[in-house]
Design an enzyme around this catalytic site. Structure first.
Site, PDB file in Angstrom:
ATOM      1  N   ARG A  41       0.812  -1.193   0.000  1.00  0.00           N
ATOM      2  CA  ARG A  41       0.000   0.000   0.000  1.00  0.00           C
ATOM      3  C   ARG A  41       0.861   1.265   0.000  1.00  0.00           C
ATOM      4  O   ARG A  41       0.427   2.316  -0.419  1.00  0.00           O
ATOM      5  CB  ARG A  41      -0.872  -0.013   1.277  1.00  0.00           C
ATOM      6  CG  ARG A  41      -2.015  -1.015   1.173  1.00  0.00           C
ATOM      7  CD  ARG A  41      -2.682  -1.219   2.512  1.00  0.00           C
ATOM      8  NE  ARG A  41      -2.147  -2.451   3.102  1.00  0.00           N
ATOM      9  CZ  ARG A  41      -2.582  -2.908   4.297  1.00  0.00           C
ATOM     10  NH1 ARG A  41      -3.451  -2.194   5.008  1.00  0.00           N
ATOM     11  NH2 ARG A  41      -2.121  -4.049   4.778  1.00  0.00           N
ATOM     12  N   GLY A  42       2.106   1.103   0.456  1.00  0.00           N
ATOM     13  CA  GLY A  42       2.948   2.266   0.706  1.00  0.00           C
ATOM     14  C   GLY A  42       3.255   3.119  -0.522  1.00  0.00           C
ATOM     15  O   GLY A  42       3.377   4.334  -0.412  1.00  0.00           O
ATOM     16  N   GLU A  97       7.813   2.609  -5.682  1.00  0.00           N
ATOM     17  CA  GLU A  97       7.790   2.059  -4.315  1.00  0.00           C
ATOM     18  C   GLU A  97       8.013   3.180  -3.307  1.00  0.00           C
ATOM     19  O   GLU A  97       8.566   4.233  -3.622  1.00  0.00           O
ATOM     20  CB  GLU A  97       8.884   0.980  -4.219  1.00  0.00           C
ATOM     21  CG  GLU A  97       9.146   0.383  -2.864  1.00  0.00           C
ATOM     22  CD  GLU A  97       7.980  -0.387  -2.249  1.00  0.00           C
ATOM     23  OE1 GLU A  97       6.880   0.172  -2.180  1.00  0.00           O
ATOM     24  OE2 GLU A  97       8.209  -1.536  -1.799  1.00  0.00           O
ATOM     25  N   ASP A  98       7.599   2.948  -2.064  1.00  0.00           N
ATOM     26  CA  ASP A  98       7.793   3.973  -1.034  1.00  0.00           C
ATOM     27  C   ASP A  98       9.238   4.009  -0.540  1.00  0.00           C
ATOM     28  O   ASP A  98       9.837   5.068  -0.427  1.00  0.00           O
ATOM     29  CB  ASP A  98       6.815   3.778   0.139  1.00  0.00           C
ATOM     30  CG  ASP A  98       6.807   2.358   0.715  1.00  0.00           C
ATOM     31  OD1 ASP A  98       7.597   1.501   0.256  1.00  0.00           O
ATOM     32  OD2 ASP A  98       6.005   2.110   1.628  1.00  0.00           O
ATOM     33  N   ASP A 101      14.572  -0.863   1.527  1.00  0.00           N
ATOM     34  CA  ASP A 101      15.215  -1.076   2.825  1.00  0.00           C
ATOM     35  C   ASP A 101      16.242  -2.206   2.664  1.00  0.00           C
ATOM     36  O   ASP A 101      17.356  -1.965   2.200  1.00  0.00           O
ATOM     37  CB  ASP A 101      14.097  -1.414   3.819  1.00  0.00           C
ATOM     38  CG  ASP A 101      14.563  -1.514   5.256  1.00  0.00           C
ATOM     39  OD1 ASP A 101      15.539  -0.838   5.627  1.00  0.00           O
ATOM     40  OD2 ASP A 101      13.934  -2.259   6.031  1.00  0.00           O
ATOM     41  N   GLY A 103      15.980  -4.448   0.456  1.00  0.00           N
ATOM     42  CA  GLY A 103      15.998  -4.699  -0.981  1.00  0.00           C
ATOM     43  C   GLY A 103      15.364  -6.026  -1.362  1.00  0.00           C
ATOM     44  O   GLY A 103      15.214  -6.324  -2.554  1.00  0.00           O
ATOM     45  N   LYS A 129      17.125   3.448   2.000  1.00  0.00           N
ATOM     46  CA  LYS A 129      17.925   3.284   3.224  1.00  0.00           C
ATOM     47  C   LYS A 129      19.108   2.385   2.891  1.00  0.00           C
ATOM     48  O   LYS A 129      19.076   1.181   3.169  1.00  0.00           O
ATOM     49  CB  LYS A 129      17.083   2.590   4.307  1.00  0.00           C
ATOM     50  CG  LYS A 129      16.275   3.499   5.177  1.00  0.00           C
ATOM     51  CD  LYS A 129      15.846   2.738   6.440  1.00  0.00           C
ATOM     52  CE  LYS A 129      14.364   2.780   6.624  1.00  0.00           C
ATOM     53  NZ  LYS A 129      13.917   1.996   7.795  1.00  0.00           N
ATOM     54  N   ARG A 163       0.013   6.586   7.388  1.00  0.00           N
ATOM     55  CA  ARG A 163       0.214   6.620   5.931  1.00  0.00           C
ATOM     56  C   ARG A 163      -0.269   7.948   5.344  1.00  0.00           C
ATOM     57  O   ARG A 163       0.235   8.425   4.344  1.00  0.00           O
ATOM     58  CB  ARG A 163      -0.573   5.489   5.251  1.00  0.00           C
ATOM     59  CG  ARG A 163      -0.057   4.096   5.546  1.00  0.00           C
ATOM     60  CD  ARG A 163      -0.723   3.110   4.595  1.00  0.00           C
ATOM     61  NE  ARG A 163      -0.574   1.725   5.004  1.00  0.00           N
ATOM     62  CZ  ARG A 163       0.482   0.953   4.715  1.00  0.00           C
ATOM     63  NH1 ARG A 163       1.472   1.451   4.006  1.00  0.00           N
ATOM     64  NH2 ARG A 163       0.531  -0.297   5.122  1.00  0.00           N
TER      65      ARG A 163
HETATM   66  P1  IMP Z   1      12.647  -4.377   1.913  1.00  0.00           P
HETATM   67  O1  IMP Z   1      12.214  -5.633   1.240  1.00  0.00           O
HETATM   68  O2  IMP Z   1      13.352  -4.654   3.203  1.00  0.00           O
HETATM   69  O3  IMP Z   1      13.396  -3.440   1.034  1.00  0.00           O
HETATM   70  O4  IMP Z   1      11.327  -3.732   2.437  1.00  0.00           O
HETATM   71  C1  IMP Z   1      10.720  -2.671   1.868  1.00  0.00           C
HETATM   72  C2  IMP Z   1       9.396  -2.459   2.572  1.00  0.00           C
HETATM   73  O5  IMP Z   1       9.568  -2.418   3.994  1.00  0.00           O
HETATM   74  C3  IMP Z   1       8.804  -1.138   2.198  1.00  0.00           C
HETATM   75  O6  IMP Z   1       7.974  -1.249   1.084  1.00  0.00           O
HETATM   76  C4  IMP Z   1       8.043  -0.762   3.447  1.00  0.00           C
HETATM   77  O7  IMP Z   1       6.745  -1.302   3.390  1.00  0.00           O
HETATM   78  C5  IMP Z   1       8.776  -1.408   4.575  1.00  0.00           C
HETATM   79  N1  IMP Z   1       9.664  -0.447   5.279  1.00  0.00           N
HETATM   80  C6  IMP Z   1      11.012  -0.449   5.304  1.00  0.00           C
HETATM   81  N2  IMP Z   1      11.493   0.568   6.019  1.00  0.00           N
HETATM   82  C7  IMP Z   1      10.416   1.251   6.463  1.00  0.00           C
HETATM   83  C8  IMP Z   1      10.255   2.444   7.264  1.00  0.00           C
HETATM   84  O8  IMP Z   1      11.215   3.117   7.710  1.00  0.00           O
HETATM   85  N3  IMP Z   1       8.977   2.828   7.502  1.00  0.00           N
HETATM   86  C9  IMP Z   1       7.900   2.153   7.038  1.00  0.00           C
HETATM   87  N4  IMP Z   1       7.997   1.046   6.276  1.00  0.00           N
HETATM   88  C10 IMP Z   1       9.244   0.595   6.001  1.00  0.00           C
HETATM   89 MG    MG Z   2       5.903  -1.365   0.987  1.00  0.00          MG
END
Ligand code: IMP
Ligand code: MG
Length: 174
Positions: A41-42, A97-98, A101, A103, A129, A163
């Protein structure tokens, strides 16, 4: 646990940054059509604001993958909860994407989408990040690289809240 939200990027700053990204996309896709895929949803808030500032023809679709749930640490499990409505073969696709993190989510989704043979496939994220990266992901358009802080607003949630904040804020736990 009580939490407070401290502003990291104001509504005006985010809006201006999104306009810059849109202008870059307008230049890169001149004479083409762009198909935006928002990650629910982000990514939805960012995608709408981005789409409004793109001047080449735009179509949109959404998909949803499992993410953090109620916790602030990644489970490492990626599940497609909702797939696209339309095929992407032969289209110029930008995944929106929002935040990137670890990845894990996006590296999985991009591999999956690549197999559907789009003409091109790029990644646009509002936030990155880099310190937290576990799996390498190529980001084509990035709003801001941020330190390892938990952020909310502009589509990003903490336990499904915040959100709707029109700015990006850091969650501070008391
Ligand atoms: P990844 O697979 O670890 O890159 O996760 C990415 C997802 O983790 C994003 O789409 C967010 O939904 C969530 N996420 C990662 N960091 C944050 C944050 O600081 N705040 C809120 N959601 C986060
Ligand atoms: Mg997300």
């Amino acid at each position: 646990m009580a939490e407070r939200i401290r502003v990291m990027y104001s509504e005006e700053e985010v809006s201006a940054r999104i306009r810059e990204i849109a202008n870059q996309i307008n230049r890169d896709y001149e004479g083409k059509e762009v198909h935006l895929i928002g990650i629910l949803r982000g990514g939805s808030f960012f995608m709408c604001e981005l789409a409004k500032r793109i001047t080449v023809p735009v179509t949109i679709d959404f998909m949803s993958a499992s993410s953090y749930g109620m916790s602030t640490t990644s489970s490492g499990v990626v599940k497609i909860v909702k797939d696209l409505e339309e095929p992407i073969v032969g289209r110029d696709v930008i995944v929106v994407e929002d935040i990137i993190d670890t990845g894990r989510t996006l590296s999985y989704l991009l591999e999956m989408l690549k197999e559907r043979q789009p003409e091109s496939l790029k990644l646009c994220t509002l936030l990155d990040k880099p310190d937290r990266r576990v799996v390498e992901v190529k980001i084509d358009y990035n709003g801001y690289s941020i330190p390892d802080e938990f952020v909310v607003g502009y589509g990003l949630d903490y336990a499904q809240k915040y959100r709707n904040l029109p700015y990006i804020g850091i969650v501070e736990f008391e």
